[in-house]
Design an enzyme around this catalytic site. Structure first.
Site, PDB file in Angstrom:
ATOM      1  N   ARG A  85      55.344  42.139  60.645  1.00  0.00           N
ATOM      2  CA  ARG A  85      54.375  43.258  60.547  1.00  0.00           C
ATOM      3  C   ARG A  85      54.284  43.873  59.148  1.00  0.00           C
ATOM      4  NH1 ARG A  85      56.469  44.418  65.713  1.00  0.00           N
ATOM      5  NH2 ARG A  85      55.062  43.584  67.280  1.00  0.00           N
ATOM      6  N   LYS A 126      43.460  42.853  48.234  1.00  0.00           N
ATOM      7  CA  LYS A 126      42.696  41.975  49.132  1.00  0.00           C
ATOM      8  C   LYS A 126      43.465  40.672  49.244  1.00  0.00           C
ATOM      9  CE  LYS A 126      37.865  43.329  48.764  1.00  0.00           C
ATOM     10  NZ  LYS A 126      36.515  42.889  48.327  1.00  0.00           N
ATOM     11  N   GLU A 163      34.961  36.953  35.588  1.00  0.00           N
ATOM     12  CA  GLU A 163      35.301  38.241  36.217  1.00  0.00           C
ATOM     13  C   GLU A 163      35.408  39.343  35.160  1.00  0.00           C
ATOM     14  OE1 GLU A 163      35.161  38.438  39.441  1.00  0.00           O
ATOM     15  OE2 GLU A 163      35.911  36.571  40.335  1.00  0.00           O
ATOM     16  N   LYS A 220      39.290  47.889  37.506  1.00  0.00           N
ATOM     17  CA  LYS A 220      39.617  47.496  38.885  1.00  0.00           C
ATOM     18  C   LYS A 220      40.493  48.566  39.546  1.00  0.00           C
ATOM     19  CE  LYS A 220      40.190  44.340  42.313  1.00  0.00           C
ATOM     20  NZ  LYS A 220      40.141  42.954  42.746  1.00  0.00           N
ATOM     21  N   GLU A 243      36.870  49.131  50.647  1.00  0.00           N
ATOM     22  CA  GLU A 243      35.475  48.740  50.414  1.00  0.00           C
ATOM     23  C   GLU A 243      34.488  49.367  51.399  1.00  0.00           C
ATOM     24  OE1 GLU A 243      34.991  44.677  48.949  1.00  0.00           O
ATOM     25  OE2 GLU A 243      33.007  44.660  49.862  1.00  0.00           O
ATOM     26  N   ARG A 247      33.652  49.873  45.964  1.00  0.00           N
ATOM     27  CA  ARG A 247      34.370  48.608  45.725  1.00  0.00           C
ATOM     28  C   ARG A 247      33.447  47.394  45.900  1.00  0.00           C
ATOM     29  NH1 ARG A 247      40.560  46.779  47.266  1.00  0.00           N
ATOM     30  NH2 ARG A 247      40.374  44.725  46.319  1.00  0.00           N
ATOM     31  N   HIS A 292      28.976  37.490  43.688  1.00  0.00           N
ATOM     32  CA  HIS A 292      29.866  36.800  44.630  1.00  0.00           C
ATOM     33  C   HIS A 292      29.128  36.285  45.875  1.00  0.00           C
ATOM     34  CE1 HIS A 292      32.920  38.345  42.013  1.00  0.00           C
ATOM     35  NE2 HIS A 292      33.910  37.929  42.779  1.00  0.00           N
ATOM     36  N   HIS A 308      29.875  32.689  46.514  1.00  0.00           N
ATOM     37  CA  HIS A 308      30.591  32.219  47.707  1.00  0.00           C
ATOM     38  C   HIS A 308      29.763  31.162  48.433  1.00  0.00           C
ATOM     39  CE1 HIS A 308      33.339  36.028  48.163  1.00  0.00           C
ATOM     40  NE2 HIS A 308      33.766  35.180  47.245  1.00  0.00           N
ATOM     41  N   HIS A 345      35.994  29.222  41.581  1.00  0.00           N
ATOM     42  CA  HIS A 345      35.455  30.510  42.031  1.00  0.00           C
ATOM     43  C   HIS A 345      34.724  31.225  40.872  1.00  0.00           C
ATOM     44  CE1 HIS A 345      35.251  34.365  44.088  1.00  0.00           C
ATOM     45  NE2 HIS A 345      35.833  34.918  43.042  1.00  0.00           N
TER      46      HIS A 345
HETATM   47  P1  NAD Z   1      43.861  29.034  41.324  1.00  0.00           P
HETATM   48  O1  NAD Z   1      44.856  29.909  41.911  1.00  0.00           O
HETATM   49  O2  NAD Z   1      43.452  27.818  42.084  1.00  0.00           O
HETATM   50  O3  NAD Z   1      44.358  28.605  39.881  1.00  0.00           O
HETATM   51  C1  NAD Z   1      43.557  27.763  39.104  1.00  0.00           C
HETATM   52  C2  NAD Z   1      44.309  26.516  38.625  1.00  0.00           C
HETATM   53  O4  NAD Z   1      45.125  26.859  37.528  1.00  0.00           O
HETATM   54  C3  NAD Z   1      45.218  25.897  39.647  1.00  0.00           C
HETATM   55  O5  NAD Z   1      45.172  24.492  39.502  1.00  0.00           O
HETATM   56  C4  NAD Z   1      46.580  26.423  39.241  1.00  0.00           C
HETATM   57  O6  NAD Z   1      47.630  25.598  39.666  1.00  0.00           O
HETATM   58  C5  NAD Z   1      46.458  26.425  37.757  1.00  0.00           C
HETATM   59  N1  NAD Z   1      47.284  27.363  37.031  1.00  0.00           N
HETATM   60  C6  NAD Z   1      47.582  28.632  37.366  1.00  0.00           C
HETATM   61  N2  NAD Z   1      48.221  29.236  36.372  1.00  0.00           N
HETATM   62  C7  NAD Z   1      48.362  28.329  35.395  1.00  0.00           C
HETATM   63  C8  NAD Z   1      48.925  28.372  34.099  1.00  0.00           C
HETATM   64  N3  NAD Z   1      49.426  29.496  33.596  1.00  0.00           N
HETATM   65  N4  NAD Z   1      48.912  27.250  33.366  1.00  0.00           N
HETATM   66  C9  NAD Z   1      48.344  26.116  33.844  1.00  0.00           C
HETATM   67  N5  NAD Z   1      47.764  26.027  35.035  1.00  0.00           N
HETATM   68  C10 NAD Z   1      47.775  27.127  35.811  1.00  0.00           C
HETATM   69  O7  NAD Z   1      42.507  29.815  41.003  1.00  0.00           O
HETATM   70  P2  NAD Z   1      42.185  31.270  40.432  1.00  0.00           P
HETATM   71  O8  NAD Z   1      40.945  31.120  39.676  1.00  0.00           O
HETATM   72  O9  NAD Z   1      43.360  31.887  39.804  1.00  0.00           O
HETATM   73  O10 NAD Z   1      41.889  32.107  41.752  1.00  0.00           O
HETATM   74  C11 NAD Z   1      40.804  31.790  42.581  1.00  0.00           C
HETATM   75  C12 NAD Z   1      41.058  32.382  43.939  1.00  0.00           C
HETATM   76  O11 NAD Z   1      41.168  33.805  43.827  1.00  0.00           O
HETATM   77  C13 NAD Z   1      39.939  32.126  44.917  1.00  0.00           C
HETATM   78  O12 NAD Z   1      40.492  31.718  46.139  1.00  0.00           O
HETATM   79  C14 NAD Z   1      39.265  33.471  45.065  1.00  0.00           C
HETATM   80  O13 NAD Z   1      38.669  33.650  46.319  1.00  0.00           O
HETATM   81  C15 NAD Z   1      40.403  34.406  44.859  1.00  0.00           C
HETATM   82  N6  NAD Z   1      40.021  35.746  44.416  1.00  0.00           N
HETATM   83  C16 NAD Z   1      40.556  36.805  45.086  1.00  0.00           C
HETATM   84  C17 NAD Z   1      40.261  38.077  44.693  1.00  0.00           C
HETATM   85  C18 NAD Z   1      40.909  39.245  45.383  1.00  0.00           C
HETATM   86  O14 NAD Z   1      40.515  40.374  45.136  1.00  0.00           O
HETATM   87  N7  NAD Z   1      41.914  39.019  46.193  1.00  0.00           N
HETATM   88  C19 NAD Z   1      39.412  38.298  43.604  1.00  0.00           C
HETATM   89  C20 NAD Z   1      38.882  37.199  42.937  1.00  0.00           C
HETATM   90  C21 NAD Z   1      39.210  35.916  43.354  1.00  0.00           C
HETATM   91  N1  GLY Z   2      37.286  40.890  43.879  1.00  0.00           N
HETATM   92  C1  GLY Z   2      36.669  41.919  44.645  1.00  0.00           C
HETATM   93  C2  GLY Z   2      37.591  43.007  45.079  1.00  0.00           C
HETATM   94  O1  GLY Z   2      38.762  43.006  44.838  1.00  0.00           O
HETATM   95  O2  GLY Z   2      37.161  43.904  45.706  1.00  0.00           O
END
Ligand code: NAD
Ligand code: GLY
Length: 368
Positions: free
Chosen positions: A126, A148, A190, A232, A242, A246, A253, A257, A270
């Site tokens: 939990r 998130k 971003e 942020k 949100e 937010r 997006h 998406h 992304h």
């Molecule tokens: P990711 O986590 O897939 O990382 C991108 C690539 O880079 C991967 O292959 C990873 O292994 C590699 N990598 C990571 N750090 C590295 C480093 N320092 N050196 C070399 N390689 C490295 O992708 P991302 O772009 O970081 O994140 C995308 C995800 O985040 C999506 O799923 C998206 O929906 C999510 N997201 C969430 C929020 C939120 O608010 N929670 C906001 C934006 C995006």
């Molecule tokens: N990336 C959108 C949010 O965190 O709200």
């Protein structure tokens, strides 16, 4: 172990008794001053992926004090890993290790690892503590901050999840040195987003600094990360779940998406999908009479300067977009809610776009 380069800068996400710091600087990984204060108890599991593990897992482990019960879990790389099946692997590993409610999960990686580990932490017994250690630019400026968490469902991106705040976010800017250029560009999408939605001055600064940012110039990157995290943190403090402001963080997006889901997760990054999506949002804003042609041209130029796509996938029809966009979590009572631009630096939630205006944009936006 101390780092003689610039001292880290600390911001705060103000959420009452769930407030937490964002530490930003070089050399944070491997220095026990940064992880120790946020551990809930003696049990710690570092969760990362097979790309990041050889680069940073050892350093992260060194950043933990002696005498803890430390486990590691290395998952496959890629957006396809952001699934309920992977979260089950995390829960299995925690249960097998006998981890209790005072354990701490450390999410070492990009947004995929951060979102997934956060969700695993939100549900395990939990809710247990977790710390975000983001290693991509995208995760450092966006996904690690704000709580998130979640995973993808085959029918939609991030459809299963929870709001669950980390205890701290540790941004070691040194980790960007190994990031592939395409991933850096995805993170810049971003960063540009924050300028477009909330800070015209920052946007203008980014226009001038884009070559330095792409060349990994440390002072420029640090400033971009700090300003992005500041915005942020402000938005999240104002509207954690949100209900209002937010939603503006979703500029581009809804289109993005749709691209990601239609192409199959992982084909378009992304941030790439968000880059093209922000241009679609700007062009739609122009069609509504909100932005001038010059403002759209500036938007296109900065997206191009960040080496992000300026067109949508060739195999995606306007109807393909609409089918996916109707599933967006922002929609209420089947009305499409989009984030559009009143001006550069001023975004609005809009749910009154005439369907024919949107359809025309979706048909006429360039494809490649
Ligand atoms: P990711 O986590 O897939 O990382 C991108 C690539 O880079 C991967 O292959 C990873 O292994 C590699 N990598 C990571 N750090 C590295 C480093 N320092 N050196 C070399 N390689 C490295 O992708 P991302 O772009 O970081 O994140 C995308 C995800 O985040 C999506 O799923 C998206 O929906 C999510 N997201 C969430 C929020 C939120 O608010 N929670 C906001 C934006 C995006
Ligand atoms: N990336 C959108 C949010 O965190 O709200």
């Amino acid at each position: 172990m101390s780092d003689s380069r610039n001292a880290p800068h600390t911001l705060r996400v103000a959420l009452g008794d769930r407030s937490y710091p964002i530490h930003i600087g070089p050399g944070l990984l491997g220095d026990p001053r940064w992880l120790s204060p946020y551990l809930a108890g003696r049990q710690v599991m570092i969760i990362t992926n097979e790309t990041i593990a050889p680069l940073y897992l050892e350093r992260c482990r060194q950043g933990l004090p002696e005498g803890l019960e430390v486990r590691e879990l290395v998952l496959p790389d890629g957006e396809a890993t952001k699934s309920l099946a992977s979260v089950e692997r995390i829960w299995d590993a925690l249960l097998e290790a006998g981890f209790n409610r005072r354990c701490t999960l450390v999410a070492l990686g990009g947004g995929v690892i951060g979102d997934m580990v956060g969700f695993a932490a939100a549900c395990y017994q939990r809710g247990v503590a977790f710390i975000q250690v983001p290693t991509t630019l995208l995760a450092q400026v966006d996904s690690s901050v704000g709580g998130k968490t979640g995973v993808n469902h085959p029918r939609g991106k991030n459809m299963i999840g929870a709001f669950w705040q980390p205890r701290a976010v540790l941004i070691d800017t040194d980790t960007l040195a190994t990031l592939p250029p395409r991933e850096l560009s995805a993170g810049l999408a971003e960063v540009i987003k924050y300028g477009l939605i909330r800070d015209a001055e920052f946007l203008a600064w980014l226009e001038g600094e884009m070559p330095s940012l792409r060349a990994l110039d440390a002072p420029a990157l640090t400033r971009a990360i700090e300003r992005s995290c500041e915005i942020k943190a402000e938005v999240v403090a104002e509207d954690e779940t949100e209900q209002g402001v937010r939603a503006l963080l979703n500029l581009g997006h809804t289109f993005g998406h749709a691209i990601e889901a239609h192409q199959g997760y992982g084909k378009w990054l992304h941030g790439e999908a968000v880059g093209a999506g922000m241009l679609m949002a700007a062009e739609l804003s122009q069609r509504l009479g909100w932005l001038s042609a010059g403002q759209v041209a500036r938007t296109r130029s900065i997206i191009e300067a960040a080496a992000l796509p300026l067109s949508a996938p060739a195999d995606m029809s306007g109807e393909d977009f609409l089918v996916r966009m109707r599933l967006d979590k922002k929609n209420i009572d089947s009305r499409l809610r989009l984030i559009l631009l009143r001006a550069l630096g001023d975004a609005r939630v809009h749910d009154e776009t005439p369907p024919e205006t949107l359809a025309a944009l979706l048909e006429e936006f360039p494809r490649r």
